[in-house]
Design a protein around this motif. Structure first.
Motif, PDB file in Angstrom:
ATOM      1  N   LYS A 166       0.814  -1.220   0.000  1.00  0.00           N
ATOM      2  CA  LYS A 166       0.000   0.000   0.000  1.00  0.00           C
ATOM      3  C   LYS A 166       0.844   1.265   0.000  1.00  0.00           C
ATOM      4  CE  LYS A 166      -3.883  -2.318   2.173  1.00  0.00           C
ATOM      5  NZ  LYS A 166      -3.251  -3.645   2.022  1.00  0.00           N
ATOM      6  N   MET A 167       2.134   1.161  -0.341  1.00  0.00           N
ATOM      7  CA  MET A 167       2.964   2.355  -0.495  1.00  0.00           C
ATOM      8  C   MET A 167       2.612   3.041  -1.809  1.00  0.00           C
ATOM      9  SD  MET A 167       6.762   1.389   0.842  1.00  0.00           S
ATOM     10  CE  MET A 167       6.900  -0.028  -0.219  1.00  0.00           C
ATOM     11  N   ALA A 168       2.804   4.357  -1.836  1.00  0.00           N
ATOM     12  CA  ALA A 168       2.551   5.126  -3.044  1.00  0.00           C
ATOM     13  C   ALA A 168       3.800   5.924  -3.379  1.00  0.00           C
ATOM     14  CB  ALA A 168       1.350   6.051  -2.835  1.00  0.00           C
ATOM     15  N   MET A 169       3.744   6.684  -4.462  1.00  0.00           N
ATOM     16  CA  MET A 169       4.874   7.536  -4.835  1.00  0.00           C
ATOM     17  C   MET A 169       4.334   8.843  -5.387  1.00  0.00           C
ATOM     18  SD  MET A 169       6.245   5.811  -8.366  1.00  0.00           S
ATOM     19  CE  MET A 169       7.302   7.201  -8.694  1.00  0.00           C
ATOM     20  N   ASP A 170       5.108   9.923  -5.188  1.00  0.00           N
ATOM     21  CA  ASP A 170       4.754  11.215  -5.755  1.00  0.00           C
ATOM     22  C   ASP A 170       6.044  11.981  -6.016  1.00  0.00           C
ATOM     23  OD1 ASP A 170       5.584  12.009  -3.264  1.00  0.00           O
ATOM     24  OD2 ASP A 170       3.633  12.740  -2.586  1.00  0.00           O
ATOM     25  N   PHE A 171       5.958  13.325  -6.074  1.00  0.00           N
ATOM     26  CA  PHE A 171       7.134  14.125  -6.410  1.00  0.00           C
ATOM     27  C   PHE A 171       8.220  14.029  -5.346  1.00  0.00           C
ATOM     28  CE2 PHE A 171       4.355  16.699  -3.845  1.00  0.00           C
ATOM     29  CZ  PHE A 171       5.198  17.396  -3.008  1.00  0.00           C
ATOM     30  N   ARG A 172       7.898  13.499  -4.148  1.00  0.00           N
ATOM     31  CA  ARG A 172       8.901  13.387  -3.086  1.00  0.00           C
ATOM     32  C   ARG A 172       9.706  12.095  -3.176  1.00  0.00           C
ATOM     33  NH1 ARG A 172       4.473  14.862   1.389  1.00  0.00           N
ATOM     34  NH2 ARG A 172       3.300  13.650  -0.124  1.00  0.00           N
ATOM     35  N   GLY A 173       9.490  11.316  -4.208  1.00  0.00           N
ATOM     36  CA  GLY A 173      10.273  10.101  -4.393  1.00  0.00           C
ATOM     37  C   GLY A 173       9.437   8.849  -4.230  1.00  0.00           C
ATOM     38  N   ASP A 174      10.082   7.717  -4.426  1.00  0.00           N
ATOM     39  CA  ASP A 174       9.423   6.419  -4.353  1.00  0.00           C
ATOM     40  C   ASP A 174       9.964   5.659  -3.145  1.00  0.00           C
ATOM     41  OD1 ASP A 174       8.212   4.017  -4.706  1.00  0.00           O
ATOM     42  OD2 ASP A 174       9.051   3.589  -6.683  1.00  0.00           O
ATOM     43  N   PRO A 175       9.175   5.493  -2.085  1.00  0.00           N
ATOM     44  CA  PRO A 175       9.690   4.786  -0.899  1.00  0.00           C
ATOM     45  C   PRO A 175      10.004   3.319  -1.171  1.00  0.00           C
ATOM     46  CG  PRO A 175       7.354   5.285  -0.649  1.00  0.00           C
ATOM     47  CD  PRO A 175       7.825   6.024  -1.865  1.00  0.00           C
ATOM     48  N   VAL A 178      -2.100  -8.085  -1.569  1.00  0.00           N
ATOM     49  CA  VAL A 178      -1.975  -8.498  -2.974  1.00  0.00           C
ATOM     50  C   VAL A 178      -0.536  -8.287  -3.411  1.00  0.00           C
ATOM     51  CG1 VAL A 178      -4.380  -8.035  -3.576  1.00  0.00           C
ATOM     52  CG2 VAL A 178      -2.704  -6.196  -3.725  1.00  0.00           C
ATOM     53  N   LEU A 179      -0.154  -8.971  -4.486  1.00  0.00           N
ATOM     54  CA  LEU A 179       1.215  -8.879  -4.977  1.00  0.00           C
ATOM     55  C   LEU A 179       1.365  -7.927  -6.153  1.00  0.00           C
ATOM     56  CD1 LEU A 179       2.434 -12.601  -4.859  1.00  0.00           C
ATOM     57  CD2 LEU A 179       3.120 -10.732  -3.367  1.00  0.00           C
ATOM     58  N   HIS A 180       0.279  -7.703  -6.918  1.00  0.00           N
ATOM     59  CA  HIS A 180       0.445  -6.970  -8.173  1.00  0.00           C
ATOM     60  C   HIS A 180       0.761  -5.494  -7.964  1.00  0.00           C
ATOM     61  CE1 HIS A 180      -3.919  -6.482  -7.280  1.00  0.00           C
ATOM     62  NE2 HIS A 180      -3.722  -5.275  -7.779  1.00  0.00           N
ATOM     63  N   THR A 181       0.544  -4.958  -6.756  1.00  0.00           N
ATOM     64  CA  THR A 181       0.892  -3.549  -6.506  1.00  0.00           C
ATOM     65  C   THR A 181       2.313  -3.378  -5.970  1.00  0.00           C
ATOM     66  OG1 THR A 181      -0.073  -3.674  -4.291  1.00  0.00           O
ATOM     67  CG2 THR A 181      -1.515  -2.929  -6.071  1.00  0.00           C
ATOM     68  N   ILE A 182       3.016  -4.471  -5.696  1.00  0.00           N
ATOM     69  CA  ILE A 182       4.402  -4.387  -5.214  1.00  0.00           C
ATOM     70  C   ILE A 182       5.328  -4.329  -6.432  1.00  0.00           C
ATOM     71  CG2 ILE A 182       6.186  -5.486  -3.819  1.00  0.00           C
ATOM     72  CD1 ILE A 182       4.022  -6.938  -2.301  1.00  0.00           C
ATOM     73  N   PRO A 183       6.230  -3.345  -6.513  1.00  0.00           N
ATOM     74  CA  PRO A 183       7.157  -3.281  -7.663  1.00  0.00           C
ATOM     75  C   PRO A 183       7.963  -4.567  -7.789  1.00  0.00           C
ATOM     76  CG  PRO A 183       7.251  -1.249  -6.366  1.00  0.00           C
ATOM     77  CD  PRO A 183       6.411  -2.211  -5.584  1.00  0.00           C
ATOM     78  N   LYS A 184       8.182  -4.985  -9.028  1.00  0.00           N
ATOM     79  CA  LYS A 184       8.867  -6.256  -9.291  1.00  0.00           C
ATOM     80  C   LYS A 184      10.270  -6.330  -8.679  1.00  0.00           C
ATOM     81  CE  LYS A 184       5.516  -8.138 -11.570  1.00  0.00           C
ATOM     82  NZ  LYS A 184       4.733  -9.205 -10.917  1.00  0.00           N
ATOM     83  N   PRO A 185      11.109  -5.276  -8.791  1.00  0.00           N
ATOM     84  CA  PRO A 185      12.446  -5.383  -8.161  1.00  0.00           C
ATOM     85  C   PRO A 185      12.370  -5.601  -6.652  1.00  0.00           C
ATOM     86  CG  PRO A 185      12.371  -3.534  -9.688  1.00  0.00           C
ATOM     87  CD  PRO A 185      10.971  -4.010  -9.533  1.00  0.00           C
TER      88      PRO A 185
END
Length: 778
Positions: free
Chosen positions: A421-430, A468-475
């Motif tokens: 459930k992490m998100a990203m915006d102009f402050r970077g990608d956690p 769910v797994l599909h929202t987690i980045p692959k790396p």
């Protein structure tokens, strides 16, 4: 010429020719030898003993070269001992030692001194005298009269005199005593003096270093006292200096710091000491040093590697979840054999309420690690993971370093909750910042923007949770070992409720076992008709509602034990809130029972198809997603291409419209797994052959009619079992997923594994399709 003389052993002291030495005689044998000498010529043979610790030496404990000496003065002491003044006469070789009972006697031969002086002898004398002068100048231990010894002209006597002044071991002096040649004796003394000079140089360097250190310490102390006095005159408190000293003390006591980090903290403390107490920069530096000193650099808890005990704890806290428990026990087994194994990075994936977070707590308890939890839900700033730089006002370390401080050890169990459930915006990608944290090859030198020094995370056991797994980045997903926790079956929920949830709710509501009883069938009824979920949260709430109403009855005066059964369950929870779909009551044309997976687990999903006069339109309703609509069109195209083989009028697409509907139209539905169900319903509607009501199916269809595998087999099969269906159709490639099914479900259901739609139609339709023969082309 051999002479028989009384023998007096010397301990820790040596006599040389021409020397007058005061001695204290206290041993009985020595006193007897002294008395015997005084009766005669007043001469004795003085010999050093090899081991000074012996009080009563034997003849083997004495050297074989000694000094013939004459007693010049004797004074008997009131305590029984004697003080004597002895003058050495000459060296003597001891040929034989005789024990006379009360004292030793020796047969000795005096050795004549070689007084011949050659040019080499003179050169040796000058060299030894120069060395001795240098030694006297550098040594603070030499007496003033030592310089007078340099006026001796006899080479042998010069060597004996100089060696007697040196503070060396008795064994070395004995070596000089046993050298009869004056030249050889001078060479030996020269070697000893050279070595003593080297030792003096080393001692001098050490003294200079110590003195400098003491001077610096005294200087610092003096300046600090001056600073305190100045601050006192200015009216400033001296708490600042006390705080600085406290930080220095904490730095000295902190274990596990590298030299680089210790030096950095020391520099920051020095900066703090020079700053005004109330300056903004001083606050920043003080907070920074506090953070560095509070981190567990070298603190590590003892990890429990007892596999049997860990298995007992996991089974005590959680029912089922065999895969997760096996993985943890495997890790502990390897740790028992190899201490170099790095902490695993596990990702527990499953619907809400299945116990992912509580399972992480149990793993921490089973492994003996400290537990720390960080929720990542809604985090959208990269600095939440890596921290802010100290240049920002109110800067703090990231959540990882904060969690390590909270844990208090360098090997905790670190739970990263809701990582999907992490998100990203102009402050970077956690999630990108987590790549370093969750990589065993990189996290031994994790860099936080605030602390600016590497911190070792390789000993941490990371566990992440996700729905769910599909929202987690692959790396990020690639760095974690995924363990899927499916929804619980009704049987598993029943066990969990009886063993964990009901006792917990009774305790929370102040109820005792003799106050309330609930039947097993009542709990099963709560599971089936009052909850609709994959986990057990709603079930726990409903059990809590029962406890609240029971508590009210007891408080209002009910006597006896309250019994909750299926018959009076509505009294506590009201009418049934969940109505599960069941199988169709009879075989019907165009209606197929499909299987789906929802957030609450598996469910049966009827799919309806009807035909009507028209121009070949395909209508899709029921709020179907794009993928599900594409599956319907693929099934429609396949049926058109094989219409004659299915006994359908090939021109049906010109005269008939098809309407495909999935009930509960307000709920969005998507996915390819309803492909064969929609195709079967279309064939049934077009051929007017009913579909068996007791059969359900799932699988993706291709334009060539092949059946492809789908997910959620366990959930779908359990939903069919719950709906009373005892026959299901699954893709052949999903055969391996059947291992996850409970044994009682597999035994009670007939499962057909298919590869093509033709096989599906044979199992699903009540009648065989009358296939129209296709004439071969000429």
């Amino acid at each position: 010429m051999e002479t028989q003389l009384p023998l007096l052993p010397l301990r820790g002291v040596l006599l040389f020719p021409y020397m007058v030495v005061p001695l204290e005689v206290g041993r009985e044998r020595s006193l007897k030898a002294l008395e015997q000498a005084m009766l005669g010529s007043q001469e004795l043979i003085f010999v050093a003993q090899k081991d000074t610790r012996l009080d009563e030496p034997h003849e083997d404990d004495l050297y074989r070269v000694g000094i013939i000496g004459e007693v010049k003065q004797l004074l008997k002491m009131p305590t029984g001992g004697a003080k004597v003044v002895v003058e050495g006469r000459s060296r003597a070789i001891i040929h034989k030692i005789t024990d006379e009972g009360t004292y030793f006697e020796a047969l000795v031969e005096a050795v004549a001194e070689d007084n011949e002086i050659t040019d080499e002898t003179e050169a040796l004398m000058h060299a030894v005298v120069d060395l001795f002068e240098l030694y006297i100048k550098n040594s603070k231990k030499m007496p003033g009269e030592a310089s007078l010894s340099m006026n001796v002209d006899d080479p042998g006597r010069l060597a004996d005199t100089i060696i007697s002044y040196l503070d060396i071991r008795t064994a070395e002096k004995q070596e000089v005593l046993e050298i009869f040649s004056a030249d050889e004796r001078l060479k030996k003394v020269s070697d000893i003096l050279s070595r003593q000079m080297e030792l003096l140089e080393i001692e001098k360097r050490i003294n200079i270093r110590v003195r400098k250190q003491m001077e610096r310490t005294q200087k610092e102390y003096y300046l600090r006292e001056q600073l305190k006095a100045i601050q006192k005159e200015l009216g400033e408190a001296d708490d600042h200096l006390g705080e600085v000293e406290e930080l220095r003390q904490r730095l000295a006591e902190t274990q596990g710091l590298t030299d680089e980090i210790r030096e950095k903290i020391s520099r920051e403390i020095d900066r703090l000491a020079k700053m005004p107490t109330m300056s903004a920069e001083a606050v920043v530096v003080r907070n920074y040093v506090d953070w560095l000193l509070n981190l567990p650099w070298g603190i590590e808890t003892d990890e429990r590697v007892d596999v049997a005990e860990a298995e007992r704890i996991l089974n005590e806290d959680h029912y089922g979840l065999k895969k997760v428990k096996d993985r943890i026990l495997e890790y502990l087994a390897v740790r028992q054999l190899s201490q170099s194994l790095k902490g695993p990075i596990l990702c527990l994936v499953g619907p809400p309420g299945v116990g992912k977070t509580s399972l992480a707590r149990s793993i921490a308890r089973a492994t003996g690690r400290n537990f720390v939890r960080v929720s990542l839900g809604g985090v959208r700033d990269e600095a939440e993971i890596r921290g802010h730089r100290r240049t920002y006002v109110g800067a703090l370390p990231g959540r990882i370093i904060q969690g390590m401080k909270q844990a208090g050890s360098k090997n905790p169990l670190f739970l990263l909750d809701e990582v999907d459930k992490m998100a990203m915006d102009f402050r970077g990608d956690p999630s990108a910042a987590l790549l370093e944290v969750l990589d065993p090859e990189q996290n031994s030198h994790f860099s936080d923007h605030y602390i600016e020094v590497p911190f070792d995370l390789s000993h941490v056991m990371f566990i992440t949770t996700a729905n769910v797994l599909h929202t987690i980045p692959k790396p990020l997903l690639d760095r974690m070992e995924t363990i899927v926790i499916p929804g619980y079956t009704e049987e598993e929920k029943l066990h969990i409720a009886l063993q964990y949830l009901w006792p917990k709710q009774m305790e929370n509501h102040g109820l005792k076992p003799d106050m309330v009883e609930i039947s097993q069938h009542a709990i099963a009824d709560v599971i089936r008709h009052y909850t609709r979920e994959a986990g057990v949260r709603q079930l726990e709430r409903q059990l809590g509602a029962i406890c609240r109403k029971v508590a009210r009855e007891i408080v209002q005066g009910y006597q006896g034990t309250v019994r909750v059964t299926v018959n009076n369950l509505e009294k506590y929870l009201g009418p049934h809130q969940v109505h599960h779909r069941t199988k169709e009551s009879q075989d019907e044309v165009g209606i197929v029972t499909g299987l789906a997976v929802t957030e609450a687990g598996g469910d049966v999903m009827p799919i309806e198809v009807t035909t009507m006069p028209g121009k070949g339109h395909l209508n899709l309703t029921g709020q179907l997603g794009d993928v599900m609509q594409e599956s319907a069109r693929a099934a429609y195209s396949f049926i058109r291409s094989r219409a004659r083989e299915f006994g359908i009028d090939p021109s049906f697409h010109e005269t008939l419209d098809l309407h495909v509907h999935v009930p509960e139209g307000a709920i969005p539905k998507d996915g390819p797994s309803a492909g064969i169900a929609m195709a079967t319903a279309m064939v049934s509607a077009l051929s007017n052959i009913p579909v068996k009501s007791q059969i359900a199916m799932t699988g993706e269809i291709t334009l060539r009619g092949h059946v492809l595998p789908v997910g959620g087999i366990k959930e779908k099969t359990l939903a069919a079992h719950r709906a009373g269906i005892r026959e299901i159709i699954l893709p052949k490639e999903n055969e391996s997923d059947l291992e996850d099914l409970p044994r009682n479900v597999r035994r009670s259901m007939q499962i057909h594994l298919v590869e093509h739609l033709d096989e599906v139609l044979e199992f699903a339709l009540t009648e065989k399709i009358v296939r129209e023969e296709i004439a071969p082309q000429k």
